[in-house]
Design a protein around this motif. Structure first.
Motif, short mmCIF file in Angstrom:
data_model
loop_
_atom_site.label_atom_id
_atom_site.label_comp_id
_atom_site.label_asym_id
_atom_site.label_seq_id
_atom_site.Cartn_x
_atom_site.Cartn_y
_atom_site.Cartn_z
N GLU A 1 -2.29 -0.58 9.65
CA GLU A 1 -2.81 -1.66 8.80
C GLU A 1 -3.06 -2.94 9.60
O GLU A 1 -3.56 -3.93 9.07
CB GLU A 1 -1.84 -1.93 7.65
CG GLU A 1 -1.81 -0.75 6.66
CD GLU A 1 -0.87 -0.95 5.49
OE1 GLU A 1 -0.11 -1.93 5.49
OE2 GLU A 1 -0.89 -0.10 4.58
N ARG B 1 -5.94 2.40 0.41
CA ARG B 1 -5.21 1.48 1.32
C ARG B 1 -6.20 0.63 2.09
O ARG B 1 -6.04 -0.60 2.18
CB ARG B 1 -4.40 2.30 2.32
CG ARG B 1 -2.99 2.60 1.84
CD ARG B 1 -2.27 3.45 2.84
NE ARG B 1 -2.25 2.86 4.17
CZ ARG B 1 -1.95 3.51 5.28
NH1 ARG B 1 -1.65 4.79 5.23
NH2 ARG B 1 -1.93 2.90 6.44
N ASN B 2 -7.21 1.28 2.65
CA ASN B 2 -8.20 0.54 3.45
C ASN B 2 -8.91 -0.52 2.61
O ASN B 2 -9.13 -1.64 3.08
CB ASN B 2 -9.22 1.50 4.06
CG ASN B 2 -8.59 2.31 5.18
OD1 ASN B 2 -7.57 1.91 5.74
ND2 ASN B 2 -9.16 3.46 5.48
N THR C 1 0.81 -1.23 0.00
CA THR C 1 0.00 0.00 0.00
C THR C 1 0.84 1.27 0.00
O THR C 1 0.31 2.37 0.13
CB THR C 1 -0.91 0.02 1.24
OG1 THR C 1 -0.09 -0.08 2.40
CG2 THR C 1 -1.92 -1.10 1.22
N VAL D 1 -6.50 -3.43 2.12
CA VAL D 1 -6.31 -4.19 3.36
C VAL D 1 -7.56 -5.04 3.63
O VAL D 1 -7.46 -6.23 3.97
CB VAL D 1 -6.03 -3.24 4.56
CG1 VAL D 1 -5.97 -4.02 5.87
CG2 VAL D 1 -4.73 -2.48 4.35
#
Lengths: 248, 269
Positions: free
Chosen positions: A202, A175-176, A167, A179
């Motif tokens: 993360e 990013r979220n 990320t 993840v």
């Protein structure tokens, strides 16, 4: 043998040096089926070197690595066929389309063209990227390229997914999303995940965590165990204690 | 590990390299313009300065332009080999080389796939060059074009393997300019590509001896004889031995257990 197969990845007493400099020092850990293990370490901790050893870009000279019970040293073909990798650096061919990139990867893993075509649509669809399949990678933004790389790593249905700082350089929502998606892969599909990062936000409550510092494992366990070991309130505090030498 | 996996991998690498080649039009044009400049300008200028006597495979006096065609074919393959080598350094720096190297198939096989793909691209370039040369009136015997194919394959593989060894020694892309000056040009000038070796022997026996060790020299001679439907055993043997040697060195260099490349694959972790 049965004992070994319960782990998708078994790293046993591995060390690695570049010349006189030891970058990995007697590391041992396992990743089980469906486990999401975060390899947390600051820059220079040895995360990428460890990934290079697990993917056999470097030879393991000290210690041993097994994937799905297959020794990487003795049966590299059987071991590597179970592995999907997302490297830290982008590895897509920018001038080719998403489809062409994925077909190339599929051929390297021995997937028939028709099977590969079906698999890539499924994996891209899960990442909402199926409609971009005939676009040149050059036209995709960083987040979309990363999604394509994740889809590519899953194309040959691996049991073990390795992601090296996947990320880096992406905005927070992207990013979220990534993840979340990879967590879903481990819980729903039972894929073992080793996720290297230096970004503590993360880490999720259900993850197991390895803190790597200067080539050594400082802590390995569930999030709760790591917090207890370091007498910390959160993973940020624990990470700081383990990597800056603050007494526990 | 099945045979179909091996053939799928080879096909995949061939398709990828061909697609890359098609997308890089500048590379194709450069590959054609370079030998054409030598043929249409340099050779015409030097026509009167360099007389060529009757030497095999020629049976009569030939103009200089005719003499340098095989050398220019070799040049196309030499530059293409270097271009492939450059793309390997680029791939390694950009990380995409990793995609290839983490395939479960043995690394020696992956390198051979890459080598075959690069060679086929060079064969395409050579025939495109010969087609344009024919348009300008530089025709060769028709059978020669067929005899040429196996010679191109062995020479392309040898020069590609040589370039692969070089790529394992180059740490960064920027160093490639040095390779052009210190490897490609000496290889070209220390061969029979642009002038027959007996001319060099007349001027300097020492340089002639160096030329005799240059594998590119033998590749050019293999191509020269093939263009006239003849087989040069000595050139073929020397080129083949060079191929085996360079291929072995490349496989050694890219072997994870011993290789020189392992250290260079390190990221800026």
């Amino acid at each position: 043998m049965d004992f070994q197969i319960q782990y998708s990845l078994d790293v046993n007493d591995v060390s690695h040096s570049f010349g006189q400099t030891k970058v990995i020092d007697q590391i041992s850990f396992t990743v089980g089926t469906g486990e999401f293990k975060v390899l947390l370490g600051p820059n220079g901790a040895g995360k990428s070197t460890l990934f290079s050893l697990i993917t056999r870009l470097y030879d393991t000279k000290k210690g041993s690595i097994s994937i799905q019970g297959n020794s990487l040293d003795k049966s590299p073909y059987l071991a590597l066929r179970h592995v999907g990798v997302v490297f830290q650096l982008p590895t897509l061919d920018l001038d080719l389309t998403v489809r062409q990139n994925l077909h190339y990867h599929a051929s390297l893993h021995g997937l028939m063209r028709s099977d590969a075509g079906e698999r890539m649509v499924i994996e891209l669809d899960r990442l909402n990227m199926a409609d971009r399949i005939d676009e040149r990678v050059r036209n995709l933004n960083g987040g979309h390229r990363r999604r394509v790389e994740i889809a590519r790593a899953l194309l040959h249905s691996p049991n073990l997914l390795l992601l090296d700082e996947p990320t880096v350089g992406l905005d927070v929502p992207t990013r979220n999303d990534i993840v979340d998606h990879v967590h879903q892969l481990s819980t729903e599909d039972g894929i073992a995940v080793l996720w290297a990062t230096h970004l503590i936000d993360e880490v999720r409550d259900t993850d197991t965590v390895i803190v790597l510092h200067e080539g050594s494992i400082m802590s390995d366990g569930s999030l709760k165990e790591v917090l207890e070991q370091t007498r910390s309130n959160d993973i940020g505090e624990a990470f700081e204690r383990l990597t800056t030498g603050i007494s526990i | 590990m099945s045979l179909s996996h091996y053939s799928l991998c080879l096909t995949g690498v061939l398709v990828r390299e061909t697609l890359r080649f098609i997308h890089q039009r500048e590379r194709f044009i450069a590959a054609l313009v370079r030998p054409l400049v030598w043929l249409l300008i340099f050779a015409v200028g030097f026509r009167s300065a360099l007389g060529v006597s009757i030497i095999p495979p020629y049976e009569t006096y030939i103009p200089y332009e005719v003499y340098i065609v095989p050398g220019l074919i070799g040049m196309v393959q030499l530059f293409n080999g270097m271009q492939s080598s450059l793309s390997m350094v680029y791939d390694r720096e950009m990380g995409s080389m990793r995609t290839l190297l983490v395939s479960p198939l043995p690394r020696w096989y992956l390198l051979i796939c890459k080598l075959i793909a690069g060679t086929l691209v060079s064969v395409l370039q050579v025939y495109a060059f010969l087609l344009i040369a024919a348009v300008f009136g530089f025709m060769n015997p028709l059978m020669g074009y067929i005899w040429l194919l196996p010679a191109l394959l062995i020479c392309g593989l040898m020069l590609g393997a040589f370039a692969m060894v070089l790529s394992s020694l180059i740490k960064q892309l920027e160093n490639f300019a040095g390779i052009m000056n210190f490897v490609i040009f000496p290889m070209l000038f220390l061969s029979s590509a642009l002038y027959p070796l007996w001319k060099i022997r007349e001027s300097s026996y020492f340089i002639y001896q160096i030329c005799s060790l240059n594998p590119f020299n033998y590749a050019v001679e293999l191509i020269r004889f093939a263009l006239y439907s003849q087989f040069n055993w000595e050139a073929c043997l020397y080129t083949f031995i060079s191929l085996i040697f360079f291929l072995g060195a490349a496989i050694y260099a890219y072997d994870p257990a011993r290789g020189m490349v392992g250290r260079k694959l390190t990221t800026s972790e």
